[in-house]
Design a protein around this motif. Structure first.
Motif, PDB file in Angstrom:
ATOM      1  N   ARG A 192       1.060   6.810  -6.908  1.00 19.29           N
ATOM      2  CA  ARG A 192      -0.101   7.530  -7.436  1.00 19.29           C
ATOM      3  C   ARG A 192      -0.047   9.010  -7.062  1.00 19.29           C
ATOM      4  NH1 ARG A 192      -1.703   5.503 -11.638  1.00 19.29           N
ATOM      5  NH2 ARG A 192      -3.295   7.130 -11.529  1.00 19.29           N
ATOM      6  N   ALA A 193       0.348   9.300  -5.824  1.00 23.28           N
ATOM      7  CA  ALA A 193       0.455  10.693  -5.394  1.00 23.28           C
ATOM      8  C   ALA A 193       1.561  11.410  -6.172  1.00 23.28           C
ATOM      9  CB  ALA A 193       0.732  10.761  -3.894  1.00 23.28           C
ATOM     10  N   GLY A 194       2.658  10.705  -6.414  1.00 22.01           N
ATOM     11  CA  GLY A 194       3.770  11.303  -7.144  1.00 22.01           C
ATOM     12  C   GLY A 194       3.388  11.699  -8.551  1.00 22.01           C
ATOM     13  N   ILE A 195       2.612  10.849  -9.220  1.00 20.02           N
ATOM     14  CA  ILE A 195       2.161  11.160 -10.585  1.00 20.02           C
ATOM     15  C   ILE A 195       1.271  12.396 -10.582  1.00 20.02           C
ATOM     16  CG2 ILE A 195       0.670  10.366 -12.462  1.00 20.02           C
ATOM     17  CD1 ILE A 195       1.685   7.559 -11.989  1.00 20.02           C
ATOM     18  N   TYR A 196       0.329  12.436  -9.639  1.00 23.72           N
ATOM     19  CA  TYR A 196      -0.603  13.573  -9.604  1.00 23.72           C
ATOM     20  C   TYR A 196       0.125  14.870  -9.292  1.00 23.72           C
ATOM     21  CZ  TYR A 196      -4.540  16.543  -8.520  1.00 23.72           C
ATOM     22  OH  TYR A 196      -5.439  17.579  -8.526  1.00 23.72           O
ATOM     23  N   LEU A 197       1.014  14.852  -8.306  1.00 28.51           N
ATOM     24  CA  LEU A 197       1.729  16.062  -7.926  1.00 28.51           C
ATOM     25  C   LEU A 197       2.633  16.561  -9.053  1.00 28.51           C
ATOM     26  CD1 LEU A 197       2.619  15.212  -4.214  1.00 28.51           C
ATOM     27  CD2 LEU A 197       0.999  16.945  -5.023  1.00 28.51           C
ATOM     28  N   LYS A 231       8.273   5.389 -13.308  1.00 27.12           N
ATOM     29  CA  LYS A 231       8.476   4.661 -12.053  1.00 27.12           C
ATOM     30  C   LYS A 231       7.253   3.805 -11.726  1.00 27.12           C
ATOM     31  CE  LYS A 231       9.863   5.424  -7.242  1.00 27.12           C
ATOM     32  NZ  LYS A 231      10.179   6.471  -6.217  1.00 27.12           N
ATOM     33  N   HIS A 232       6.074   4.363 -11.934  1.00 29.65           N
ATOM     34  CA  HIS A 232       4.832   3.629 -11.692  1.00 29.65           C
ATOM     35  C   HIS A 232       4.704   2.448 -12.643  1.00 29.65           C
ATOM     36  CE1 HIS A 232       0.516   2.833 -12.434  1.00 29.65           C
ATOM     37  NE2 HIS A 232       0.397   3.005 -11.130  1.00 29.65           N
ATOM     38  N   ASN A 233       4.936   2.679 -13.928  1.00 31.83           N
ATOM     39  CA  ASN A 233       4.812   1.612 -14.925  1.00 31.83           C
ATOM     40  C   ASN A 233       5.826   0.494 -14.689  1.00 31.83           C
ATOM     41  OD1 ASN A 233       2.760   3.038 -16.177  1.00 31.83           O
ATOM     42  ND2 ASN A 233       4.137   4.035 -17.646  1.00 31.83           N
ATOM     43  N   LEU A 234       7.017   0.863 -14.274  1.00 27.19           N
ATOM     44  CA  LEU A 234       8.045  -0.138 -13.980  1.00 27.19           C
ATOM     45  C   LEU A 234       7.636  -1.006 -12.799  1.00 27.19           C
ATOM     46  CD1 LEU A 234      10.874  -1.265 -14.581  1.00 27.19           C
ATOM     47  CD2 LEU A 234      11.797   0.456 -13.006  1.00 27.19           C
ATOM     48  N   SER A 235       7.056  -0.390 -11.785  1.00 27.85           N
ATOM     49  CA  SER A 235       6.593  -1.150 -10.614  1.00 27.85           C
ATOM     50  C   SER A 235       5.472  -2.109 -11.000  1.00 27.85           C
ATOM     51  CB  SER A 235       6.103  -0.184  -9.531  1.00 27.85           C
ATOM     52  OG  SER A 235       5.588  -0.881  -8.424  1.00 27.85           O
ATOM     53  N   LYS A 286      -5.279   2.142  -8.145  1.00 29.92           N
ATOM     54  CA  LYS A 286      -5.190   2.996  -9.329  1.00 29.92           C
ATOM     55  C   LYS A 286      -6.525   3.684  -9.577  1.00 29.92           C
ATOM     56  CE  LYS A 286      -3.984   2.933 -14.247  1.00 29.92           C
ATOM     57  NZ  LYS A 286      -3.511   2.090 -15.378  1.00 29.92           N
ATOM     58  N   ASN A 287      -7.615   2.909  -9.473  1.00 24.09           N
ATOM     59  CA  ASN A 287      -8.947   3.472  -9.697  1.00 24.09           C
ATOM     60  C   ASN A 287      -9.373   4.388  -8.556  1.00 24.09           C
ATOM     61  OD1 ASN A 287      -9.270   2.049 -12.127  1.00 24.09           O
ATOM     62  ND2 ASN A 287     -10.017   0.238 -11.071  1.00 24.09           N
ATOM     63  N   VAL A 288      -9.120   3.941  -7.320  1.00 21.35           N
ATOM     64  CA  VAL A 288      -9.500   4.750  -6.165  1.00 21.35           C
ATOM     65  C   VAL A 288      -8.701   6.049  -6.145  1.00 21.35           C
ATOM     66  CG1 VAL A 288      -9.475   4.863  -3.639  1.00 21.35           C
ATOM     67  CG2 VAL A 288     -10.227   2.782  -4.780  1.00 21.35           C
ATOM     68  N   GLY A 289      -7.398   5.946  -6.436  1.00 20.96           N
ATOM     69  CA  GLY A 289      -6.554   7.131  -6.437  1.00 20.96           C
ATOM     70  C   GLY A 289      -7.006   8.171  -7.442  1.00 20.96           C
ATOM     71  N   ARG A 290      -7.411   7.719  -8.613  1.00 19.43           N
ATOM     72  CA  ARG A 290      -7.880   8.654  -9.640  1.00 19.43           C
ATOM     73  C   ARG A 290      -9.120   9.410  -9.163  1.00 19.43           C
ATOM     74  NH1 ARG A 290      -7.375   5.097 -15.230  1.00 19.43           N
ATOM     75  NH2 ARG A 290      -5.157   5.563 -15.659  1.00 19.43           N
ATOM     76  N   LYS A 291     -10.067   8.680  -8.577  1.00 18.47           N
ATOM     77  CA  LYS A 291     -11.297   9.331  -8.112  1.00 18.47           C
ATOM     78  C   LYS A 291     -11.013  10.270  -6.948  1.00 18.47           C
ATOM     79  CE  LYS A 291     -14.389   5.619  -9.607  1.00 18.47           C
ATOM     80  NZ  LYS A 291     -15.385   4.597  -9.187  1.00 18.47           N
ATOM     81  N   LEU A 341       0.825  -1.202   0.000  1.00 17.68           N
ATOM     82  CA  LEU A 341       0.000   0.000   0.000  1.00 17.68           C
ATOM     83  C   LEU A 341       0.867   1.263   0.000  1.00 17.68           C
ATOM     84  CD1 LEU A 341      -2.780  -1.019   2.553  1.00 17.68           C
ATOM     85  CD2 LEU A 341      -3.080  -0.657   0.097  1.00 17.68           C
ATOM     86  N   GLY A 342       1.930   1.232   0.810  1.00 18.34           N
ATOM     87  CA  GLY A 342       2.808   2.386   0.870  1.00 18.34           C
ATOM     88  C   GLY A 342       3.419   2.713  -0.478  1.00 18.34           C
ATOM     89  N   GLU A 343       3.806   1.675  -1.205  1.00 13.87           N
ATOM     90  CA  GLU A 343       4.406   1.895  -2.519  1.00 13.87           C
ATOM     91  C   GLU A 343       3.410   2.504  -3.499  1.00 13.87           C
ATOM     92  OE1 GLU A 343       6.934  -0.589  -5.904  1.00 13.87           O
ATOM     93  OE2 GLU A 343       5.413  -1.640  -4.710  1.00 13.87           O
ATOM     94  N   ILE A 344       2.209   1.911  -3.584  1.00 10.68           N
ATOM     95  CA  ILE A 344       1.246   2.390  -4.573  1.00 10.68           C
ATOM     96  C   ILE A 344       0.710   3.768  -4.197  1.00 10.68           C
ATOM     97  CG2 ILE A 344      -0.773   1.299  -3.504  1.00 10.68           C
ATOM     98  CD1 ILE A 344      -0.029   1.682  -7.282  1.00 10.68           C
ATOM     99  N   TYR A 345       0.570   4.067  -2.888  1.00 14.80           N
ATOM    100  CA  TYR A 345       0.145   5.404  -2.463  1.00 14.80           C
ATOM    101  C   TYR A 345       1.152   6.454  -2.931  1.00 14.80           C
ATOM    102  CZ  TYR A 345      -3.391   3.508   0.773  1.00 14.80           C
ATOM    103  OH  TYR A 345      -4.476   2.878   1.324  1.00 14.80           O
TER     104      TYR A 345
END
Length: 220
Positions: free
Chosen positions: A38-43, A61-65, A152-157, A31-35
């Motif tokens: 996702r936050a890094g992409i948005y910021l 970085k996200h796609n590689l993970s 990914k879906n929750v983060g977008r919303k 969870l820590g990694e994906i949080y």
């Protein structure tokens, strides 16, 4: 006003409680990694621009993970299929040989089909012990994939909620990023707890796998 310190303290308590659950530290790490991703992409998108180097690096970085998790799951599935098949083959062979020996000792009488002799049980247990780490790794790899997809879906919303000003969305992303950091830190601190939970889960999985293979042998 914003209580950053209070938020962090509350999230550390939540992370500590989650760490005590089965596979808690591993779940916190995932969870820590994906949080953070996702936050890094948005910021990066909001603060530096959609076509910025920062946005491209965050996305890469996200796609590689995600690619690493998918590859990990695919290789684990193949390994698990091989290990389980090997365990079943070893157990059925030993069981069949033992049945023949008992039949010859009984003068050709049909032995009890539902009975698993001690030798077959030992071979089955040994084969399952060998297969168990791969089996559990496959199960966990699937969970990680599900976490990736769901978050990914929750983060977008959560981060693209147009009902609030963009400043609030940026603050949400910053909070999500900090939450990911707290989860990752707690995961490392609670690593010993994860080893204990894995041991318990391994025993439960071992018992179920033994039952499944033994049941398949009886039906054969």
């Amino acid at each position: 006003g914003r209580d950053v310190q209070g938020f962090e303290e509350q999230m550390r308590l939540e992370a500590h409680d989650l760490a005590n659950a089965q596979f808690g530290p591993e779940l916190l790490a995932a969870l820590g990694e994906i949080y953070q991703l996702r936050a890094g992409i948005y910021l990066a998108n909001e603060l530096h621009g959609r076509c910025s180097v920062a946005k491209r690096l965050a996305s890469a970085k996200h796609n590689l993970s995600m690619a690493r998790h998918n590859l990990n799951f695919a290789s684990s599935v193949a390994g698990s299929a091989f290990r389980v098949g090997k365990a079943y083959s070893a157990a059925t062979t030993a069981h069949a040989n033992a049945q023949k020996i008992r039949a010859s000792e009984a003068g050709g009488a049909e032995p009890e089909p539902d009975h698993m002799d001690e030798e077959s049980a030992k071979i089955l247990e040994s084969a399952i012990d060998e297969a168990l780490p791969t089996f559990l790794h496959t199960a966990w790899s699937y969970v990680v994939q599900d976490i990736d997809s769901t978050m990914k879906n929750v983060g977008r919303k959560f981060l693209q909620d147009k009902s609030v000003p963009w400043q609030i969305r940026v603050r949400r992303a910053q909070a999500l990023q900090r939450l990911g950091e707290i989860f990752a830190e707690t995961s490392q601190a609670e690593a010993s707890q994860g080893e204990r939970s894995r041991a318990v889960a391994a025993e439960e999985a071992k018992a179920r796998l033994q039952e499944a293979i033994a049941g398949a042998m009886k039906e054969k």
